[in-house]
Motif scaffolding. Structure first.
Motif, PDB file in Angstrom:
ATOM      1  N   UNK A 118      41.145 -23.449   9.856  1.00  0.00           N
ATOM      2  CA  UNK A 118      42.344 -24.099  10.375  1.00  0.00           C
ATOM      3  C   UNK A 118      43.567 -23.179  10.401  1.00  0.00           C
ATOM      4  N   UNK A 119      43.875 -22.484   9.317  1.00  0.00           N
ATOM      5  CA  UNK A 119      45.040 -21.588   9.369  1.00  0.00           C
ATOM      6  C   UNK A 119      44.869 -20.457  10.383  1.00  0.00           C
ATOM      7  N   UNK A 120      43.629 -19.966  10.531  1.00  0.00           N
ATOM      8  CA  UNK A 120      43.390 -18.907  11.509  1.00  0.00           C
ATOM      9  C   UNK A 120      43.643 -19.421  12.926  1.00  0.00           C
ATOM     10  N   UNK A 121      43.230 -20.663  13.198  1.00  0.00           N
ATOM     11  CA  UNK A 121      43.480 -21.245  14.515  1.00  0.00           C
ATOM     12  C   UNK A 121      44.962 -21.486  14.736  1.00  0.00           C
ATOM     13  N   UNK A 122      45.668 -21.870  13.691  1.00  0.00           N
ATOM     14  CA  UNK A 122      47.106 -22.115  13.818  1.00  0.00           C
ATOM     15  C   UNK A 122      47.845 -20.855  14.224  1.00  0.00           C
ATOM     16  N   UNK A 123      47.454 -19.721  13.664  1.00  0.00           N
ATOM     17  CA  UNK A 123      48.147 -18.487  14.042  1.00  0.00           C
ATOM     18  C   UNK A 123      47.825 -18.074  15.467  1.00  0.00           C
ATOM     19  N   UNK A 124      46.710 -18.591  16.019  1.00  0.00           N
ATOM     20  CA  UNK A 124      46.359 -18.278  17.403  1.00  0.00           C
ATOM     21  C   UNK A 124      47.336 -18.901  18.395  1.00  0.00           C
ATOM     22  N   UNK A 125      48.017 -19.967  17.992  1.00  0.00           N
ATOM     23  CA  UNK A 125      49.017 -20.574  18.873  1.00  0.00           C
ATOM     24  C   UNK A 125      50.418 -20.372  18.308  1.00  0.00           C
ATOM     25  N   UNK A 126      50.553 -19.322  17.493  1.00  0.00           N
ATOM     26  CA  UNK A 126      51.850 -18.880  16.958  1.00  0.00           C
ATOM     27  C   UNK A 126      52.535 -19.943  16.111  1.00  0.00           C
ATOM     28  N   UNK A 127      51.743 -20.727  15.388  1.00  0.00           N
ATOM     29  CA  UNK A 127      52.309 -21.706  14.474  1.00  0.00           C
ATOM     30  C   UNK A 127      52.526 -21.074  13.105  1.00  0.00           C
ATOM     31  N   UNK A 128      53.584 -21.487  12.438  1.00  0.00           N
ATOM     32  CA  UNK A 128      53.857 -21.049  11.076  1.00  0.00           C
ATOM     33  C   UNK A 128      53.159 -22.011  10.114  1.00  0.00           C
ATOM     34  N   UNK A 129      52.323 -21.472   9.258  1.00  0.00           N
ATOM     35  CA  UNK A 129      51.532 -22.305   8.350  1.00  0.00           C
ATOM     36  C   UNK A 129      52.289 -22.548   7.053  1.00  0.00           C
ATOM     37  N   UNK A 130      52.386 -23.812   6.672  1.00  0.00           N
ATOM     38  CA  UNK A 130      52.928 -24.208   5.375  1.00  0.00           C
ATOM     39  C   UNK A 130      51.807 -24.930   4.635  1.00  0.00           C
ATOM     40  N   UNK A 131      51.439 -24.412   3.478  1.00  0.00           N
ATOM     41  CA  UNK A 131      50.319 -24.968   2.721  1.00  0.00           C
ATOM     42  C   UNK A 131      50.787 -26.133   1.861  1.00  0.00           C
ATOM     43  N   UNK A 132      50.030 -27.230   1.928  1.00  0.00           N
ATOM     44  CA  UNK A 132      50.324 -28.420   1.131  1.00  0.00           C
ATOM     45  C   UNK A 132      49.382 -28.452  -0.067  1.00  0.00           C
ATOM     46  N   UNK A 133      49.919 -28.738  -1.229  1.00  0.00           N
ATOM     47  CA  UNK A 133      49.125 -28.724  -2.456  1.00  0.00           C
ATOM     48  C   UNK A 133      48.164 -29.909  -2.532  1.00  0.00           C
ATOM     49  N   UNK A 134      47.140 -29.743  -3.368  1.00  0.00           N
ATOM     50  CA  UNK A 134      46.236 -30.834  -3.718  1.00  0.00           C
ATOM     51  C   UNK A 134      46.377 -31.132  -5.198  1.00  0.00           C
ATOM     52  N   UNK A 135      46.060 -32.382  -5.575  1.00  0.00           N
ATOM     53  CA  UNK A 135      46.158 -32.731  -6.987  1.00  0.00           C
ATOM     54  C   UNK A 135      44.886 -32.327  -7.727  1.00  0.00           C
ATOM     55  N   UNK A 136      44.819 -32.665  -8.996  1.00  0.00           N
ATOM     56  CA  UNK A 136      43.702 -32.227  -9.844  1.00  0.00           C
ATOM     57  C   UNK A 136      42.370 -32.814  -9.393  1.00  0.00           C
ATOM     58  N   UNK A 137      42.419 -33.922  -8.637  1.00  0.00           N
ATOM     59  CA  UNK A 137      41.189 -34.553  -8.148  1.00  0.00           C
ATOM     60  C   UNK A 137      40.793 -34.065  -6.762  1.00  0.00           C
ATOM     61  N   UNK A 138      41.535 -33.112  -6.233  1.00  0.00           N
ATOM     62  CA  UNK A 138      41.202 -32.562  -4.926  1.00  0.00           C
ATOM     63  C   UNK A 138      41.840 -33.274  -3.763  1.00  0.00           C
ATOM     64  N   UNK A 139      42.654 -34.300  -4.037  1.00  0.00           N
ATOM     65  CA  UNK A 139      43.304 -35.046  -2.964  1.00  0.00           C
ATOM     66  C   UNK A 139      44.592 -34.366  -2.527  1.00  0.00           C
ATOM     67  N   UNK A 140      44.978 -34.601  -1.275  1.00  0.00           N
ATOM     68  CA  UNK A 140      46.250 -34.083  -0.795  1.00  0.00           C
ATOM     69  C   UNK A 140      47.374 -34.699  -1.624  1.00  0.00           C
ATOM     70  N   UNK A 141      48.273 -33.854  -2.097  1.00  0.00           N
ATOM     71  CA  UNK A 141      49.416 -34.307  -2.894  1.00  0.00           C
ATOM     72  C   UNK A 141      50.440 -34.936  -1.949  1.00  0.00           C
ATOM     73  N   UNK A 142      50.497 -36.268  -1.921  1.00  0.00           N
ATOM     74  CA  UNK A 142      51.362 -36.966  -0.970  1.00  0.00           C
ATOM     75  C   UNK A 142      52.834 -36.634  -1.162  1.00  0.00           C
ATOM     76  N   UNK A 143      53.244 -36.477  -2.396  1.00  0.00           N
ATOM     77  CA  UNK A 143      54.646 -36.147  -2.657  1.00  0.00           C
ATOM     78  C   UNK A 143      54.989 -34.779  -2.088  1.00  0.00           C
ATOM     79  N   UNK A 144      54.086 -33.820  -2.279  1.00  0.00           N
ATOM     80  CA  UNK A 144      54.313 -32.480  -1.740  1.00  0.00           C
ATOM     81  C   UNK A 144      54.283 -32.509  -0.212  1.00  0.00           C
ATOM     82  N   UNK A 145      53.349 -33.296   0.357  1.00  0.00           N
ATOM     83  CA  UNK A 145      53.275 -33.420   1.813  1.00  0.00           C
ATOM     84  C   UNK A 145      54.572 -33.979   2.380  1.00  0.00           C
ATOM     85  N   UNK A 146      55.045 -35.084   1.788  1.00  0.00           N
ATOM     86  CA  UNK A 146      56.268 -35.710   2.299  1.00  0.00           C
ATOM     87  C   UNK A 146      57.455 -34.763   2.171  1.00  0.00           C
TER      88      UNK A 146
END
Length: 983
Positions: free
Chosen positions: A622-650
């Motif tokens: 996914x990040x490699x494809x994003x750079x193909x269309x000149x998008x700036x990638x911002x990584x969102x954290x995951x919690x200890x259970x592997x889920x997307x951290x909603x607070x960090x996403x928001x």
């Protein structure tokens, strides 16, 4: 008497419909039988498959209605119905050319490679010790490319000629010393479909594309250029001065070329080119309405770390024996993520192997004979036409003539006459017609071409013209461009020319490789499921295989019917509104989806949106494809259970809300869990003006149970080579069509030569630009997915999803007492794959995930996905096609390996003198008279009884990757090199 053991008693009371369903495909595709499913459900603690789904899948995303695919069809009925559809295609003799040629696939290659599951079910050679056969074949492909192009370094293949050209443009930008330049020059002699793909790629990179006469290239401020040699219309021009002039201005020069022509004309490397590329299709790979085909790509050694895709290199194993592996493996795009130089994470291995075997079988003399015969027929045609007043656009050619039409030789009349004789000519250029010949061209074809162009009574005789050319040879290939250098001198291209020898050579390589016809391949996120024979059979039907991608649409009615129906099914399965079949790999699908999103934003005056949020749990490309269309990638954290951290996403979505383009998520996540907050994830992204891209890598856990559209995403690609049964072919082919919501439909890929509409809508796609050379990508492998869906039906597709998740949870349940399961979702369940964490064991014992992976080879298994998405782990995906007996065999192997780790951990075995550290064990190890290890030969080779019944022997020991990268050899070594390794 046990009634269940007597089928006569059981079936005697069955109804006719029940008897007919005994042959249904569903029970053949899904590995576990009814009793096995019941036993596994009991083991994992579920009362039924539906109960298990309720425990795994969040209630708010359950599909409210069943799929609308319809009832399952028997194999024989589905094949018969598709045969009737295929019969609607019209297979004219094709003289269209444009980079696609008729070819004769040697039957020994057709039967023993293309139609052989030992070749087409193998996976990417991440475990090279059990992949030496396909690695050797790919190395042969690289060697053939090197020899024919005259450049020292070649890749293991790319997707098609047009995308290879786009990769060359990106490489030129990376390595050019003209750092301030932002323009790339494309000669107006390049194939139109290549230019189409280049325009799309350049637009997203922000490059200026200059199209013009190649002689003008040196006058432009450019970082690179693409030339076509021979040109799209057939002309052969000496481009040495042009290349030198561009390079003098610090530009990088790529040359698109033709492998067969290069047996007769000076190779690009000898002309000074920096890159040579093209399609290897005419080396024995059917046209297939556009693919799949292997592109070749060669360049200078200095550019090896900027080369897109893969390189196969020579290293050595622990016994000093030469061994092959993927060289410079840190290039793999899912590892480099947004720092990747390309998003291409696969190759066209099966097709590259076919092309390499074609070169091996024919050898240099055979290829030369094919080329000279093709060229002689072209000379005969040109001489005859010229003698009757037909004006040819060029005075030089290899296999292609361009005819200038006038009042005497009228274009429409000639085309009509050709169609009446069942012949297709090139018609896309104004006031001209193109005629391209190939190895299938016969005397009758040339005679018919004379009749079509000149009319009856022309009086030309092929034998007489041939005699004339012998007396007075043609100068259609300029003397200064006649090839003088040797090619294919390596022994491998000069030994296997009888069918007996070729058959044995192919078999010897196949025997070195572990594929699905031997045992389960439990790679997580790769979905190595059954590629049923009934699905594969239509691929080699001539009605699908022999059609040119730019044939008139009224000759491809069967293809359209099949593609339309498949598209409707996939739209239903995904919950989207529109679909494009053009992307010819999963990575291309990601790229196409992001293109649609960016074009959507631009249409709303929000083209400034250029930030892409990507969770740590998303698929690695996914990040490699994003750079193909000149998008700036911002990584969102995951919690200890592997889920997307909603607070960090928001928080991050709000921070970039004015520039948020999209978020790329994988569902179920690459961590192997069904996240309960996925709808909220989509809502947050939409709230701040972004679109949601859902990676389709894990669709095998969604089909019939939920869908990306229902969940709330806007676009997904579908890995047809995963969920929908197209085989991986040793690392390609693949297909990555994209489904989108209605608002993105108008922004799907178009094509310069064929007017396209988005499947599922009436949207005319206009000039959106292409992402692949052919309008429908690798169309000839679409019948595989079509047959799979047709034979499974709505009920079977859902059951496949349910059993895939049952199998995964069963494996996790049986292993969790021996290995930690890293992530679990609600109710302690996983989805269709699980990650076992080896880091605590490594810390306690020193045994690494690599040791476990290689030891599994001794047990007859390909290792699960190693160290992805989390370093120090193994990701296991058993798929629905594996029966309980095979799952139990894998579980037994993993438990035995855990016991072996325990012996290292307690000190019973030394840290290096143990079967894990020394794995995999070869026959050379076992017969070595110097065996002095702390464990027995029997334990090394036959650790459990099941292995002894069907032993697969790795042909090399563990390979030294570091040595290979420090001593990079990417061509076939001579015998002296092999001796040096051994010494």
């Amino acid at each position: 008497m046990n009634v269940a053991s007597n089928p006569n008693i059981t079936l005697s009371s069955a109804s006719l419909s029940q008897l007919e369903n005994q042959d249904e495909f569903i029970r053949r595709h899904i590995g576990p039988g009814k009793q096995e499913i019941a036993d596994m459900l009991s083991e994992v603690g579920a009362t039924s498959l539906d109960d298990l789904m309720q425990q795994i899948v969040p209630s708010d995303i359950h599909s409210p209605e069943p799929l609308k695919v319809g009832e399952a069809q028997r194999e024989v009925d589905a094949l018969q119905a598709l045969k009737q559809v295929a019969a609607k295609n019209v297979i004219n003799r094709s003289f269209i050319g444009m980079g696609y040629s008729n070819t004769l696939t040697p039957n020994v290659i057709l039967r023993n490679v293309l139609e052989n599951p030992g070749w087409y079910t193998a996976y990417t050679p991440y475990q090279p010790e059990i992949a030496q056969g396909r690695l050797q074949a790919i190395l042969n492909f690289q060697q053939a490319t090197i020899d024919l192009t005259g450049l020292p370094l070649a890749s293991a293949s790319l997707l098609d000629e047009a995308t290879a050209a786009a990769e060359a443009m990106a490489l030129a930008k990376r390595v050019s010393k003209n750092k301030k330049a932002n323009a790339f020059f494309v000669a107006n002699t390049v194939h139109p479909q290549t230019l189409d793909v280049l325009k799309t790629r350049a637009d997203m990179f922000g490059f200026e594309l200059i199209v013009g006469d190649e002689a003008d290239a040196a006058n432009e401020d450019i970082f690179g250029a693409l030339l076509q040699y021979p040109s799209s219309t057939g002309e052969i021009v000496d481009i040495r001065d042009t290349i030198s002039a561009i390079q003098a201005n610090k530009g990088v020069v790529a040359v698109a070329t033709d492998l067969l022509a290069l047996t007769m004309i000076t190779p690009p490397g000898e002309l000074g080119a920096d890159v040579a590329l093209g399609s290897a299709q005419r080396f024995g790979v059917p046209m297939g309405y556009g693919g799949p085909h292997a592109a070749f790509f060669a360049t200078r050694d200095a550019y090896k770390r900027s080369l897109p895709g893969r390189i196969i290199g020579v290293s050595k194993d622990t016994r000093g024996k030469p061994a092959l592996r993927m060289a410079l493996q840190t290039r793999e795009q899912h590892i480099r993520r947004e720092k990747a130089n390309s998003n291409i994470c696969t190759a066209q291995v099966l097709l590259a192997n076919m092309a390499s075997f074609y070169a091996v079988y024919h050898g240099p003399q055979g290829l030369a004979a094919i080329a000279h015969r093709t060229h002689r027929f072209t000379d005969i045609l040109a001489t005859g036409l010229s003698s009757k007043g037909v004006k040819l656009k060029h005075s030089t050619w290899f296999d292609t003539l361009t005819i200038e039409c006038d009042d005497t030789f009228q274009k429409d009349a000639i085309v009509e006459a050709a169609l009446a004789k069942g012949m297709n000519l090139r018609t896309d250029l104004e006031n001209t017609l193109g005629v391209s010949l190939d190895e299938t061209t016969s005397r009758a074809d040339v005679a018919d071409l004379f009749d079509v162009i000149l009319g009856q009574g022309h009086g030309l005789e092929i034998a007489a013209i041939d005699a004339q050319l012998i007396e007075s040879p043609s100068e259609s290939i300029p003397a200064e461009l006649t090839r003088t250098s040797e090619y294919l001198t390596h022994e491998v291209f000069n030994r296997y020319h009888s069918e007996t020898e070729m058959l044995r050579y192919i078999k010897s390589l196949e025997n070195k490789d572990l594929a699905l016809n031997h045992s389960m391949i439990s790679l997580g996120s790769c979905t190595m499921k059954l590629n049923a024979v009934a699905e594969m059979i239509p691929v080699t039907w001539p009605e699908f295989g022999q059609l040119h991608p730019f044939a008139p649409l009224n000759q491809a009615v069967g293809y359209k019917e099949m593609i339309d129906e498949l598209s409707e099914w996939l739209i239903d399965i995904t919950g989207y509104d529109a679909l494009s079949m053009q992307p010819n790999s999963g990575a291309q699908g990601e790229y196409s989806g992001l293109l649609a999103i960016q074009r959507y934003h631009q249409s709303r005056g929000e083209g400034h949106r250029n930030v892409c949020l990507i969770p740590q749990s998303a698929h690695g490309t996914n990040p490699a494809s994003a750079q193909m269309v000149s998008l700036k990638v911002v990584v969102v954290n995951c919690d200890a259970k592997g889920n997307v951290d909603l607070e960090d996403l928001r928080q991050k979505a709000e921070e970039v809300k004015d520039n948020l383009s999209c978020a790329m998520i994988t569902y179920p996540s690459t961590h192997g869990v069904y996240e309960e907050t996925v709808k909220e994830i989509c809502d947050i992204v939409h709230e701040f003006g972004g679109q949601v891209y859902m990676d389709g890598a894990n669709m095998n856990a969604q089909v019939g149970v939920t869908s990306p559209g229902l969940i709330g995403s806007d676009v997904s690609h579908l890995n047809l080579h995963k969920t929908f049964c197209i085989p991986h072919g040793g690392g390609g082919p693949g297909m990555g069509p994209i489904g989108v919501k209605s608002h993105l439909g108008p922004f799907l890929p178009s094509h310069t030569l064929v007017s396209l509409k988005a499947a599922g809508t009436h949207d005319d796609l206009g000039n959106n630009g292409a992402v692949s050379a052919a309008p429908w990508g690798s169309a000839s492998i679409l019948p595989i997915s079509y047959m799979y869906i047709k034979m499974m039906g709505s009920e079977g597709l859902r059951k496949a999803t349910e059993v895939a998740m049952l199998n995964a949870n069963y494996v996790a349940k049986k292993l969790e007492g021996h290995y930690p399961i890293l992530y679990k979702g609600m109710n302690g369940r996983i989805a269709h794959e699980c990650i076992i964490d080896l880091r605590p064991l490594k810390e306690a014992s020193g045994v690494s995930e690599m040791d476990v992976a290689k030891r599994l080879n001794d047990y007859g298994f390909h290792a699960p996905t190693m160290s992805f998405p989390v370093a120090g782990t193994l990701m296991i995906e058993p798929t629905e096609s594996e029966a309980k007996v095979e799952l139990d065999r894998f579980i037994e192997a993993m438990i035995c390996i855990r016991q072996e780790i325990e012996k290292v951990q307690t000190g019973e075995w030394d840290a290096t003198d143990n079967p894990l550290h020394n794995a995999p064990h070869t026959l050379a190890d076992i017969v070595d008279s110097k065996w002095d290890r702390a464990y027995s030969r029997e334990l090394a080779a036959y650790p459990v009884a099941a292995v002894a019944r069907d032993k697969f022997w790795p042909t090399v020991n563990r390979i030294d990757d570091v040595f290979g990268d420090r001593n990079l050899i990417c061509s076939c070594p001579d015998l002296d090199s092999y001796r040096d390794f051994v010494e």
